[in-house]
Design a protein around this motif. Structure first.
Motif, PDB file in Angstrom:
ATOM      1  N   HIS A 232       0.837  -1.198   0.000  1.00 45.61           N
ATOM      2  CA  HIS A 232       0.000   0.000   0.000  1.00 45.61           C
ATOM      3  C   HIS A 232       0.872   1.247   0.000  1.00 45.61           C
ATOM      4  O   HIS A 232       2.065   1.186   0.306  1.00 45.61           O
ATOM      5  CB  HIS A 232      -0.955   0.009   1.201  1.00 45.61           C
TER       6      HIS A 232
ATOM      7  N   HIS B 253       0.512   5.493   1.209  1.00 46.84           N
ATOM      8  CA  HIS B 253      -0.313   6.478   1.923  1.00 46.84           C
ATOM      9  C   HIS B 253      -0.331   7.803   1.177  1.00 46.84           C
ATOM     10  O   HIS B 253       0.711   8.279   0.711  1.00 46.84           O
ATOM     11  CB  HIS B 253       0.225   6.692   3.337  1.00 46.84           C
TER      12      HIS B 253
ATOM     13  N   GLN C   9       3.076   8.186   6.219  1.00 46.90           N
ATOM     14  CA  GLN C   9       2.700   7.536   7.472  1.00 46.90           C
ATOM     15  C   GLN C   9       3.908   7.453   8.391  1.00 46.90           C
ATOM     16  O   GLN C   9       5.038   7.303   7.937  1.00 46.90           O
ATOM     17  CB  GLN C   9       2.198   6.107   7.194  1.00 46.90           C
TER      18      GLN C   9
ATOM     19  N   HIS D 211       4.775   0.099   0.232  1.00 45.73           N
ATOM     20  CA  HIS D 211       5.428  -0.641   1.314  1.00 45.73           C
ATOM     21  C   HIS D 211       4.415  -1.573   1.980  1.00 45.73           C
ATOM     22  O   HIS D 211       3.223  -1.519   1.695  1.00 45.73           O
ATOM     23  CB  HIS D 211       6.001   0.341   2.350  1.00 45.73           C
TER      24      HIS D 211
ATOM     25  N   HIS E 103       3.953  -3.659   6.157  1.00 45.53           N
ATOM     26  CA  HIS E 103       4.519  -3.887   7.491  1.00 45.53           C
ATOM     27  C   HIS E 103       3.730  -4.964   8.216  1.00 45.53           C
ATOM     28  O   HIS E 103       2.550  -5.182   7.921  1.00 45.53           O
ATOM     29  CB  HIS E 103       4.624  -2.601   8.331  1.00 45.53           C
TER      30      HIS E 103
END
Ligand code: MN
Length: 131
Positions: free
Chosen positions: A51, A53, A57, A92, A94
């Motif tokens: 995704h 942002h 972020q 990226h 996470h």
């Protein structure tokens, strides 16, 4: 002043997360603020999809051991106290490591059009395991 009582924990949707993760919404700013803050808890092996942002972020790890990767970069281990800033538009993902839970504070903003993030493909086991 407004005191917000703790909201129920929300399960992260399978469309944008692999494995089990939960959100606690902490803040959702009212205009002109567009801030968004959530505590996100990932079970071992869980991670979000690729995704980007709209306004970037900041992620701050509070517990466990996590992983984060930017498109084209290495998979990096992150630990409690680490803060990761991802610029607007950078793709990226996470999540947690295979053997540990990971909790982070996620802080982001909506843009003027109300857009927060663009979501792509789920992170494959091959991508996740590329360390
Ligand atoms: Mn992110």
């Amino acid at each position: 002043m407004q005191i917000l009582k703790k909201q129920p924990t929300v399960k992260a949707p399978p469309e944008t997360f692999t494995g089990d993760a939960w959100f606690d919404v902490i803040a959702r700013g009212e205009e002109p603020s567009r801030i968004r803050v959530s505590v996100v808890r990932f079970a071992p092996g869980a991670r979000n999809a690729w995704h980007a942002h709209a306004v970037g972020q900041t992620v701050h790890v509070t517990d466990g051991i996590g992983l984060i990767q930017s498109r084209g970069g290495a998979v990096v281990e992150i630990h409690p106290g680490d803060t990761v800033q991802t610029p607007a538009g950078e793709w990226h993902w996470h999540g947690a490591t295979p053997g540990h839970f990971m909790t982070h504070l996620a802080m982001w903003e909506a843009n003027a059009e109300g857009q927060e993030a663009t979501w792509g493909d789920l992170v494959t086991d091959e991508e996740y395991g590329a360390r």
